[in-house]
Write an enzyme that holds these catalytic residues in place. Structure first.
Site, PDB file in Angstrom:
ATOM      1  N   CYS A 187     -98.160 -12.158  -8.047  1.00 47.94           N
ATOM      2  CA  CYS A 187     -98.275 -11.073  -9.041  1.00 47.94           C
ATOM      3  C   CYS A 187     -97.682 -11.570 -10.375  1.00 47.94           C
ATOM      4  O   CYS A 187     -97.090 -12.651 -10.425  1.00 47.94           O
ATOM      5  CB  CYS A 187     -97.531  -9.839  -8.540  1.00 47.94           C
ATOM      6  SG  CYS A 187     -95.734  -9.998  -8.699  1.00 47.94           S
TER       7      CYS A 187
ATOM      8  N   GLU B 275     -92.235 -14.733  -2.769  1.00 45.95           N
ATOM      9  CA  GLU B 275     -91.994 -15.822  -3.734  1.00 45.95           C
ATOM     10  C   GLU B 275     -90.590 -15.714  -4.337  1.00 45.95           C
ATOM     11  O   GLU B 275     -89.907 -16.717  -4.549  1.00 45.95           O
ATOM     12  CB  GLU B 275     -93.010 -15.775  -4.885  1.00 45.95           C
ATOM     13  CG  GLU B 275     -94.459 -15.883  -4.483  1.00 45.95           C
ATOM     14  CD  GLU B 275     -95.106 -14.514  -4.286  1.00 45.95           C
ATOM     15  OE1 GLU B 275     -94.482 -13.630  -3.632  1.00 45.95           O
ATOM     16  OE2 GLU B 275     -96.223 -14.322  -4.776  1.00 45.95           O
TER      17      GLU B 275
END
Lengths: 144, 144
Positions: free
Chosen positions: A78, A50
């Site tokens: 996360c 990401e």
């Protein structure tokens, strides 16, 4: 998500934890960038799929904010990536497998539910969940 | 912290939000890297001082983990940076000003207190707090 999975497979073949991410313009259907986890090859513990995708999309589009764009990622982001997604103002996050141990959106600190999180992306989880989960399982089995 | 503040001043002069960070080897006293917030110049919403410092320290030391090293930063790290610090396994974080609106260690999701946070750094806050706070205040006043 199939395309993000393709990048997860690419990570697998490079001995990286197999997670793939793409950033897409939902209006045109154009993929801005496709990235995979690059922690091992870059030697950087921050180089999650990401983070790489947001960095690359901002560079390509020459803008700091990604309003109007959508992130597809094979695993629940996360806490670090969830906060980065909020900073980048991505409209929507569509993820594959849920991550009870390390996730930061549905699990853990639930970043977007914090009162100090000033931009909430729309979240859709569990898309192609099994395939996204299986590639991670296979990777960790191969490491035993 | 004075050296981290110097980097915050450097950020100010480059029209970046004035936050500075250094990573230091406490045994030798050697500074591995000194960075400031680079969101504006890099066009990347992720380029916080801590992220830049961790990325650079890992590159310089050619290692993914920073056990044994200490991070000095002029502002309480946000949730993204707090999680990045945990991933990087930094032994200790010493920060200047507290950040009730955007902090992620003492405020907000309190990343290191989450059961899904697998590495806790030692935290010391409020070091040269006033100086670290004042430079931020002066910057935002100059923007009005």
């Amino acid at each position: 998500m199939i395309f993000a999975l393709e990048y997860a497979f690419r990570a697998f073949s490079e001995d990286e934890v197999p997670i793939g991410a793409i950033i897409l313009d939902p209006k045109s259907g154009k993929i801005i960038t496709a990235q995979h986890n690059q922690m091992r090859c870059s030697g950087n513990p921050i180089a999650h799929a990401e983070i790489c995708a947001i960095t690359e999309a901002c560079r390509i589009l020459n803008q700091q904010r990604l309003n109007g764009y959508v992130l597809y990622v094979t695993l629940e982001p996360c806490p670090m990536c969830a906060q980065a997604i909020s900073f980048a103002r991505l409209d929507k996050v569509i993820f594959g497998a849920y991550d009870p141990k390390g996730g930061g959106i549905i699990h853990g600190p639930r970043i977007f539910d914090q009162s100090t999180c000033y931009f909430q992306s729309e979240i859709i989880g569990g898309v192609h969940e099994e395939a996204c989960q299986n590639i991670l399982k296979d990777f960790f089995i191969s490491k035993r």
